[in-house]
Design an enzyme around this catalytic site. Structure first.
Site, mmCIF file in Angstrom:
data_model
loop_
_atom_site.group_PDB
_atom_site.id
_atom_site.type_symbol
_atom_site.label_atom_id
_atom_site.label_comp_id
_atom_site.label_asym_id
_atom_site.label_seq_id
_atom_site.Cartn_x
_atom_site.Cartn_y
_atom_site.Cartn_z
ATOM 1 N N ASP A 6 55.525 46.747 15.464
ATOM 2 C CA ASP A 6 56.464 46.258 14.467
ATOM 3 C C ASP A 6 56.918 44.858 14.930
ATOM 4 O OD1 ASP A 6 58.207 46.552 12.253
ATOM 5 O OD2 ASP A 6 59.796 47.342 13.508
ATOM 6 N N PHE B 7 59.203 51.209 5.706
ATOM 7 C CA PHE B 7 59.369 52.192 6.771
ATOM 8 C C PHE B 7 58.499 53.403 6.471
ATOM 9 C CE2 PHE B 7 61.156 55.285 9.582
ATOM 10 C CZ PHE B 7 61.399 54.518 10.706
ATOM 11 N N ARG C 288 57.081 63.890 11.655
ATOM 12 C CA ARG C 288 55.934 63.563 12.522
ATOM 13 C C ARG C 288 54.712 64.418 12.199
ATOM 14 N NH1 ARG C 288 57.794 60.252 16.782
ATOM 15 N NH2 ARG C 288 59.886 60.684 17.531
ATOM 16 N N GLY D 199 57.016 43.984 17.950
ATOM 17 C CA GLY D 199 56.169 43.677 19.108
ATOM 18 C C GLY D 199 56.951 43.563 20.405
ATOM 19 N N GLU E 187 49.369 53.008 20.873
ATOM 20 C CA GLU E 187 50.676 52.943 20.210
ATOM 21 C C GLU E 187 50.516 53.379 18.753
ATOM 22 O OE1 GLU E 187 53.670 53.081 20.203
ATOM 23 O OE2 GLU E 187 54.687 51.174 20.524
ATOM 24 N N ASP E 188 51.590 53.914 18.183
ATOM 25 C CA ASP E 188 51.541 54.317 16.772
ATOM 26 C C ASP E 188 51.598 53.108 15.845
ATOM 27 O OD1 ASP E 188 54.177 53.746 17.485
ATOM 28 O OD2 ASP E 188 55.037 55.551 16.570
HETATM 29 P P1 IMP Z 1 58.713 47.209 18.124
HETATM 30 O O1 IMP Z 1 57.286 46.769 17.885
HETATM 31 O O2 IMP Z 1 59.199 46.963 19.497
HETATM 32 O O3 IMP Z 1 59.637 46.680 17.073
HETATM 33 O O4 IMP Z 1 58.841 48.773 17.989
HETATM 34 C C1 IMP Z 1 57.819 49.570 17.630
HETATM 35 C C2 IMP Z 1 58.312 50.992 17.598
HETATM 36 O O5 IMP Z 1 59.293 51.193 16.566
HETATM 37 C C3 IMP Z 1 57.139 51.881 17.232
HETATM 38 O O6 IMP Z 1 56.486 52.337 18.374
HETATM 39 C C4 IMP Z 1 57.789 52.981 16.446
HETATM 40 O O7 IMP Z 1 58.189 54.013 17.313
HETATM 41 C C5 IMP Z 1 59.002 52.359 15.808
HETATM 42 N N1 IMP Z 1 58.719 51.960 14.400
HETATM 43 C C6 IMP Z 1 58.537 50.732 13.920
HETATM 44 N N2 IMP Z 1 58.288 50.741 12.593
HETATM 45 C C7 IMP Z 1 58.303 52.037 12.226
HETATM 46 C C8 IMP Z 1 58.093 52.729 10.966
HETATM 47 O O8 IMP Z 1 57.829 52.155 9.892
HETATM 48 N N3 IMP Z 1 58.191 54.081 11.018
HETATM 49 C C9 IMP Z 1 58.468 54.772 12.148
HETATM 50 N N4 IMP Z 1 58.656 54.179 13.352
HETATM 51 C C10 IMP Z 1 58.575 52.820 13.381
HETATM 52 MG MG MG Z 2 56.543 54.112 19.341
#
Ligand code: IMP
Ligand code: MG
Length: 174
Positions: free
Chosen positions: A102, A151, A164, A104, A98-99
């Site tokens: 956040d 962000f 990207r 989770g 995963e990138d």
């Molecule tokens: P979460 O953990 O379900 O809230 O979502 C994670 C996803 O939200 C990541 O895989 C990213 O694609 C996107 N995301 C969360 N924070 C950022 C950020 O700071 N920049 C760009 N994408 C983000």
């Molecule tokens: Mg993602």
């Protein structure tokens, strides 16, 4: 630096060292085994391609596209599978790539789905983590760099599908 950014948070050399460190841990832990890297598109693709080229154990790849139903809304906690894996993962050693983790919420759902398919093992590797935003308890087995609640874009991460391609991670100016 791109004009729309306020600062570079993680430069190219730091990224390179971090990816080497993560690949080194994976190579050590999976010595003598084979792994399947499962990337969550689209954000993972730059990190995953660098990571894979530093992995020395036999390794194949697959991808998923999921969308989360908005982390702030009532329906949060569910993800929609837009594109599923192309292979069965039963009895395989799987590492999700995963990138960024956040809230989770996405990972929590994806890990539940994949666990139900009975892989031999299931681990998580994330390039970035924002622990201050966490809403689910997620164990990141191979965890890259911890960042503040900002962000970020670049190195695969986007804002409205832009940035990207940047070879570093930066913070957007407002
Ligand atoms: P979460 O953990 O379900 O809230 O979502 C994670 C996803 O939200 C990541 O895989 C990213 O694609 C996107 N995301 C969360 N924070 C950022 C950020 O700071 N920049 C760009 N994408 C983000
Ligand atoms: Mg993602």
């Amino acid at each position: 630096m791109d004009k729309k950014l306020s600062k570079i948070l993680i430069d190219k050399d730091t990224i390179d060292n971090e990816v080497s460190r993560l690949a080194g841990e994976i190579n050590r832990d999976y010595a003598g085994r084979e792994i399947l890297l499962v990337g969550l598109l689209k954000g993972c693709f730059v990190f995953m391609s660098d990571l894979m080229r530093k992995i020395t154990v036999p390794c194949s790849i697959d991808f998923m596209i999921v969308s989360s139903y908005g982390s702030g809304t009532q329906s949060s906690g569910k993800v929609n599978i837009i594109r599923d894996l192309s292979e069965d993962i039963k009895d395989k050693d799987v590492i999700i790539v995963e990138d960024i983790v956040d809230s989770g919420i996405t990972l929590d759902c994806v890990m539940d789905i994949l666990r139900s398919r009975e892989p031999r093992s299931l681990k998580l590797c994330s390039f970035l983590t924002k622990p201050s935003r966490r809403k689910r308890d997620i164990v990141i087995d191979y965890c890259g760099i911890e960042i503040e609640d900002e962000f970020v874009v670049g190195y695969g991460l986007d804002y409205a599908e832009k940035f990207r391609e940047l070879p570093y991670v930066g913070v957007l100016s407002d």
